[in-house]
Design a protein around this motif. Structure first.
Motif, short mmCIF file in Angstrom:
data_model
loop_
_atom_site.label_atom_id
_atom_site.label_comp_id
_atom_site.label_asym_id
_atom_site.label_seq_id
_atom_site.Cartn_x
_atom_site.Cartn_y
_atom_site.Cartn_z
N LEU A 4 0.84 -1.18 0.00
CA LEU A 4 0.00 0.00 0.00
C LEU A 4 0.89 1.24 0.00
CD1 LEU A 4 -2.60 -0.98 2.76
CD2 LEU A 4 -2.90 -1.13 0.29
N THR A 5 0.45 2.29 -0.69
CA THR A 5 1.18 3.55 -0.62
C THR A 5 0.96 4.16 0.77
OG1 THR A 5 -0.65 4.92 -1.39
CG2 THR A 5 0.81 3.96 -3.10
N ALA A 6 1.76 5.14 1.09
CA ALA A 6 1.62 5.80 2.39
C ALA A 6 0.24 6.43 2.55
CB ALA A 6 2.71 6.85 2.57
N ARG A 7 -0.28 7.05 1.48
CA ARG A 7 -1.60 7.67 1.55
C ARG A 7 -2.71 6.63 1.70
NH1 ARG A 7 -1.59 12.50 3.57
NH2 ARG A 7 -1.12 14.15 2.12
N GLU A 8 -2.60 5.52 0.99
CA GLU A 8 -3.58 4.44 1.13
C GLU A 8 -3.57 3.93 2.57
OE1 GLU A 8 -3.22 2.92 -3.51
OE2 GLU A 8 -2.19 1.83 -1.91
N HIS A 9 -2.37 3.77 3.10
CA HIS A 9 -2.20 3.31 4.48
C HIS A 9 -2.84 4.31 5.45
CE1 HIS A 9 0.03 2.52 8.25
NE2 HIS A 9 -0.05 1.26 7.84
N ASP A 10 -2.55 5.60 5.26
CA ASP A 10 -3.10 6.64 6.13
C ASP A 10 -4.63 6.63 6.09
OD1 ASP A 10 -0.52 7.38 6.69
OD2 ASP A 10 -0.60 9.28 5.60
N CYS A 11 -5.19 6.53 4.88
CA CYS A 11 -6.65 6.55 4.75
C CYS A 11 -7.28 5.32 5.39
CB CYS A 11 -7.04 6.65 3.27
SG CYS A 11 -6.72 8.29 2.58
N LEU A 12 -6.65 4.15 5.23
CA LEU A 12 -7.17 2.95 5.88
C LEU A 12 -7.08 3.08 7.40
CD1 LEU A 12 -6.05 -0.17 3.83
CD2 LEU A 12 -8.34 0.73 4.15
N TYR A 13 -5.98 3.65 7.88
CA TYR A 13 -5.82 3.84 9.33
C TYR A 13 -6.96 4.69 9.88
CZ TYR A 13 -4.23 5.61 13.78
OH TYR A 13 -4.17 5.97 15.09
N THR A 31 -8.76 16.27 -0.40
CA THR A 31 -10.20 16.39 -0.55
C THR A 31 -10.88 15.07 -0.19
OG1 THR A 31 -10.22 15.68 -2.86
CG2 THR A 31 -9.92 18.05 -2.44
N GLU A 32 -12.18 15.15 0.04
CA GLU A 32 -12.97 13.95 0.33
C GLU A 32 -12.88 12.97 -0.84
OE1 GLU A 32 -17.63 12.83 1.37
OE2 GLU A 32 -17.05 14.90 1.04
N ARG A 33 -12.92 13.51 -2.04
CA ARG A 33 -12.84 12.66 -3.23
C ARG A 33 -11.50 11.93 -3.31
NH1 ARG A 33 -13.73 14.35 -9.57
NH2 ARG A 33 -13.49 12.24 -10.31
N THR A 34 -10.42 12.61 -2.96
CA THR A 34 -9.09 11.98 -2.97
C THR A 34 -9.01 10.88 -1.92
OG1 THR A 34 -8.11 14.02 -3.79
CG2 THR A 34 -6.61 12.41 -2.82
N ALA A 35 -9.60 11.12 -0.76
CA ALA A 35 -9.64 10.08 0.28
C ALA A 35 -10.37 8.85 -0.22
CB ALA A 35 -10.30 10.62 1.55
N ASN A 36 -11.51 9.05 -0.89
CA ASN A 36 -12.26 7.94 -1.47
C ASN A 36 -11.44 7.22 -2.55
OD1 ASN A 36 -14.58 8.15 0.10
ND2 ASN A 36 -15.47 9.68 -1.27
N PHE A 37 -10.67 7.98 -3.33
CA PHE A 37 -9.81 7.40 -4.35
C PHE A 37 -8.79 6.45 -3.72
CE2 PHE A 37 -5.67 7.80 -6.51
CZ PHE A 37 -5.98 7.27 -7.76
#
Length: 108
Positions: A4-13, A31-37
């Motif tokens: 997982l990328t760092a951002r994917e990891h952060d969002c899952l956390y 943005t909310e949309r980027t978090a959903n992405f």
């Protein structure tokens, strides 16, 4: 092995902490949309269809550790300035300064 990328990891956390996509965006400066992405990419990589299933798979595969994680340490980029709160204010009367509140007469 799935990475997982760092951002994917952060969002899952943050999703595992019960945060909504909007709240994740505020925390991470996206943005909310980027978090959903990022959540959707995590789901694809983990072979699941929902946010909760992605969290479960990440925990089972030891890609996410809720006890030892510090989101600020794993980010690829430093967090950006927080986004302004764009939710409408319930006390807003709808009146805009400089606009007349008089009714416009109808001409027939």
């Amino acid at each position: 092995m799935t990475q997982l990328t760092a951002r994917e990891h952060d969002c899952l956390y943050w999703a595992a902490q019960g945060k909504t996509s909007w709240e994740m965006g505020r925390i991470l400066g996206i943005t909310e949309r980027t978090a959903n992405f990022h959540i959707a990419n995590s789901c694809d990589k983990l072979g699941v269809r929902s946010r909760q299933a992605a969290i479960t798979q990440a925990l089972q595969r030891k890609l996410l550790d809720l006890d030892k994680f510090s989101p600020a340490e794993s980010s690829e980029k430093p967090p950006r300035r927080p986004l302004p709160d764009r939710r409408p204010d319930k006390s807003d009367s709808g009146h805009r300064p400089g606009r007349s509140t008089r009714p416009i007469p109808c001409v027939s």
